[in-house]
Design a protein around this motif. Sequence first.
Motif, mmCIF file in Angstrom:
data_model
loop_
_atom_site.group_PDB
_atom_site.id
_atom_site.type_symbol
_atom_site.label_atom_id
_atom_site.label_comp_id
_atom_site.label_asym_id
_atom_site.label_seq_id
_atom_site.Cartn_x
_atom_site.Cartn_y
_atom_site.Cartn_z
ATOM 1 N N ASP A 13 4.778 51.565 -15.215
ATOM 2 C CA ASP A 13 5.068 50.146 -15.033
ATOM 3 C C ASP A 13 5.504 49.483 -16.344
ATOM 4 N N ASN A 14 6.155 48.333 -16.171
ATOM 5 C CA ASN A 14 6.394 47.354 -17.239
ATOM 6 C C ASN A 14 7.555 47.693 -18.162
ATOM 7 N N HIS A 66 9.121 45.343 -10.320
ATOM 8 C CA HIS A 66 7.791 44.906 -10.786
ATOM 9 C C HIS A 66 7.861 43.461 -11.280
ATOM 10 N N HIS A 70 7.016 39.170 -15.020
ATOM 11 C CA HIS A 70 5.699 39.773 -15.237
ATOM 12 C C HIS A 70 4.798 38.825 -16.017
ATOM 13 N N HIS A 166 1.888 53.088 -18.212
ATOM 14 C CA HIS A 166 2.829 52.071 -18.691
ATOM 15 C C HIS A 166 3.759 52.664 -19.749
HETATM 16 ZN ZN LIG Z 1 2.549 45.462 -14.793
#
Ligand SMILES: [Zn+2]
Length: 222
Positions: A13-14, A66, A70, A166
Amino acid sequence: MTDESPRVTLTFDNGPDPHVTPRVLDALGERGLRATFFVVGERLAAPGARAMSERARAEGHWIGNHTWSHSRPLGLLQDDDAVRREIEQAQALIGDLAHRERWFRPMGGGGNLDERLLNAAALDTLRSGGYSVVLWNALPRDWVDPDGWVERALAQCRDGALLVLHDTSTGAMDHLERFLDRAIEIGVRFVQDIPPACVPIQRGEPVRSLDGLIAPAAGGRR
Ligand SMILES: [Zn+2]
């Protein structure tokens, strides 16, 4: 390899991150592993970032949404248009890199699986856009403990685990290769499929109760 090998799904993620994502792709590629990358729109919009997600897609990984910024869990946003933008603006930028299931992962603001994840506006957007929502069931908290997460992640590698890591610059991914090699050593079978238990909304349709994932109706609106 036996049938007892725990099947574990990897998600990152991210990202994308110019310094980290290519190393993650190298580590996965060297081991013949495929994963899903849940990208943040603003990061994908940064100069040079799209090439990393294009590489991921070309190497057989899946790309999911995502959110655009964020910044806060969608369930905490009061402005319905802002909620819609968080989802749709990111999806528009991802464009043809997106997986056909239109994977969307809400942000948990620290991994929280609770009523902050979604709200009515988010659900409307996800339904009308035919998105599939991907949650998680294994969170080794690599961003909190960049050097110590590997042991926790290994302990969480049970059958059906969907692990969140991540591809960001915390330093945690310095240990990714060690994690992968040890997991493979102890018999983990990494798979790309998303476990259905982690998908509460599939192609826009809730497939199980969303209680506990969505803010309670405010003012009788829903
Ligand atoms: Zn995230």
